[in-house]
Design a protein around this motif. Structure first.
Motif, PDB file in Angstrom:
ATOM      1  N   MET A  28       0.838  -1.199   0.000  1.00  0.00           N
ATOM      2  CA  MET A  28       0.000   0.000   0.000  1.00  0.00           C
ATOM      3  C   MET A  28       0.877   1.255   0.000  1.00  0.00           C
ATOM      4  O   MET A  28       0.535   2.248  -0.643  1.00  0.00           O
ATOM      5  CB  MET A  28      -0.944  -0.020   1.205  1.00  0.00           C
ATOM      6  N   LEU A  29       2.007   1.217   0.700  1.00  0.00           N
ATOM      7  CA  LEU A  29       2.932   2.359   0.701  1.00  0.00           C
ATOM      8  C   LEU A  29       3.491   2.584  -0.703  1.00  0.00           C
ATOM      9  O   LEU A  29       3.635   3.724  -1.140  1.00  0.00           O
ATOM     10  CB  LEU A  29       4.072   2.137   1.697  1.00  0.00           C
ATOM     11  N   GLU A  30       3.797   1.499  -1.410  1.00  0.00           N
ATOM     12  CA  GLU A  30       4.282   1.615  -2.794  1.00  0.00           C
ATOM     13  C   GLU A  30       3.239   2.287  -3.683  1.00  0.00           C
ATOM     14  O   GLU A  30       3.575   2.975  -4.635  1.00  0.00           O
ATOM     15  CB  GLU A  30       4.601   0.229  -3.366  1.00  0.00           C
ATOM     16  N   LYS A  31       1.972   2.086  -3.346  1.00  0.00           N
ATOM     17  CA  LYS A  31       0.884   2.693  -4.128  1.00  0.00           C
ATOM     18  C   LYS A  31       0.517   4.075  -3.603  1.00  0.00           C
ATOM     19  O   LYS A  31      -0.529   4.615  -3.929  1.00  0.00           O
ATOM     20  CB  LYS A  31      -0.332   1.766  -4.112  1.00  0.00           C
ATOM     21  N   LYS A  32       1.369   4.622  -2.743  1.00  0.00           N
ATOM     22  CA  LYS A  32       1.244   6.002  -2.243  1.00  0.00           C
ATOM     23  C   LYS A  32       0.032   6.220  -1.326  1.00  0.00           C
ATOM     24  O   LYS A  32      -0.517   7.315  -1.271  1.00  0.00           O
ATOM     25  CB  LYS A  32       1.192   7.006  -3.413  1.00  0.00           C
TER      26      LYS A  32
END
Length: 113
Positions: free
Chosen positions: A35-39
């Motif tokens: 989810m962090l990678e997807k901002k």
């Protein structure tokens, strides 16, 4: 352990269902990292359906919390109860984790800031 994601405006709520232990707490870490990678910037981890947590579950929460804090994003952990609450109190982490009683309370805290 089952993980379900739901969304309230820009806030992502992760409903954790089952035991957070050595065998499955990595799933929560992996999910948050994706989810962090997807901002994604606003996280609520809802522990309402979690009745058991061990040290690796606590470790996963500490890892998630420190990662999100380092990135200046928002996190709230909600509905901590029973033995899970006892473990977090015993490990003196009540002050470390951003805790709200309910998902609704966490959402209103996010909306204030």
């Amino acid at each position: 352990m089952e993980l379900k994601i739901r969304k309230s405006n820009e806030i992502y709520i992760i409903d954790v269902n089952g035991e957070m232990d050595l065998y499955n707490s990595y799933k929560l870490k992996e999910l948050v990292m994706k989810m962090l990678e997807k901002k994604v910037v606003n996280f609520i981890i809802n522990l309402e359906q979690v009745d058991y947590i061990d040290s690796s579950g606590i470790g996963a929460l500490i890892y998630i919390c420190s990662t999100i804090k380092k990135m200046n994003l928002k996190l709230s952990i909600t509905n901590i109860h029973g033995s899970v609450k006892k473990v977090i109190e015993l490990t003196k982490l009540m002050g470390y984790f951003p805790i709200a009683n309910t998902v609704e309370e966490a959402i209103s805290t996010f909306n204030q800031n």
